[in-house]
Design an enzyme around this catalytic site. Sequence first.
Site, short mmCIF file in Angstrom:
data_model
loop_
_atom_site.label_atom_id
_atom_site.label_comp_id
_atom_site.label_asym_id
_atom_site.label_seq_id
_atom_site.Cartn_x
_atom_site.Cartn_y
_atom_site.Cartn_z
N LYS A 70 2.80 -9.26 -17.01
CA LYS A 70 3.78 -8.17 -16.95
C LYS A 70 4.48 -8.11 -15.60
CE LYS A 70 2.71 -5.58 -20.89
NZ LYS A 70 2.60 -4.35 -21.63
N LYS A 129 1.94 -14.59 -28.09
CA LYS A 129 1.51 -13.56 -29.05
C LYS A 129 2.71 -12.77 -29.57
CE LYS A 129 0.61 -9.30 -26.53
NZ LYS A 129 -0.14 -8.08 -26.49
N LYS A 186 5.69 -6.32 -29.56
CA LYS A 186 6.74 -5.41 -29.96
C LYS A 186 7.82 -5.27 -28.90
CE LYS A 186 3.49 -1.60 -29.64
NZ LYS A 186 2.99 -1.57 -28.28
#
Length: 335
Positions: free
Chosen positions: A119, A201, A204
Amino acid sequence: MSEQQIERRKRALSCIQPTGTPTLGNYLGALRNWVAMQEEMDCCFAVADLHAITVRQEPAKLRQQTKEMFALLLAIGLDPEKNVIFVQSQVPQHTELAWLLACNTQFGELSRMTQFKDKSQKHADNINLGLFAYPTLMAADILLYQPDYVPVGADQKQHCELSRDIAGRFNNLYGNTFVVPEPYIMKAGARVRSLQDPTKKMSKSDENQNSFISLKDDKDTILRKFKRAVTDSEAVVRYADGKDGINNLMEIYAAVTGKSYEEIEREFDGRGYGDFKVAVGEAVAAELVPVQERFDALLKDKAYLEEMMKKGAETASRIGARTLAKAKKKMGFLL
Ligand code: ATP
Ligand code: LTN
């Protein structure tokens, strides 16, 4: 009384961030398992809105997404009478315990978290303290409710292990305070991958809409996205190294239908990817459409949702306050 009767019911806790509409990955990796667990265990489930702000959020959108995520938890079949279902920021004990735990977590431990590394690369302009401390807030979410199990997808295993380490360390230093929980990761659907890049992965927050199936996608959209899913050129439906795209579709199909890979290989023997993709799409749509119908109906019933949220937060706060007081007392705070 037999030993079995004396043993307390097992407990479970898990959370999901309101960072967008959940994907098929969230559903198969986490949400669906929560529904199954509610029959056997005492469960707490939360919308982790405080975790969501480790990445910049627009306030109006965060508010709406939090409501929608709460409604979705009910729509997938979690019963607010059987479980404690709540919004994390409405239970102040989470942030308070997080500070106590932060002072018992090492810089080195947090630096090793792969989610932090991913992130901070993705949001290089906003590598904030909260993003770094994310796992200590997650440990607080968990440890407040003394669960035995934390049902999550495979990507959260590392955070769960850290929660265990923090709990164990705290217990050693200050005396037994927290149950040391175990991650609970179901094999089927634990790591659903992107339909456009099956090495990643399914997420969303991915910018490419075709990479994920959203729980709000209608049947046509689901079928279209599977049709466009990236595969190899072998055109044989079989599970094998180097066939990431097909492996992913087989994993999804297996998770939804309960079929084994051998059964799937037999079912599509001599048929191409086109047929297989349609079958995967149909199976996923059959699972998601009823959830969508319940979700739409729930969203219209604002009063009910608010009442359930309030009730969930009150119960959670009552449970959390007990653990927090215990931890504070052990650490030497005046109560
Ligand atoms: P974001 O993309 O915003 O970082 P996320 O979808 O990765 O969010 P959460 O919303 O917090 O993360 O995830 C909720 C649950 O869904 C967690 O238990 C997580 O392990 C699980 N999960 C997320 N993505 C997948 C996936 N692709 N496959 C299986 N499980 C997943
Ligand atoms: N980090 C988790 C969401 C989360 C969570 C938790 C999961 C926040 N607090 C407590 C389990 C238990 C994720 O799925 N990204």
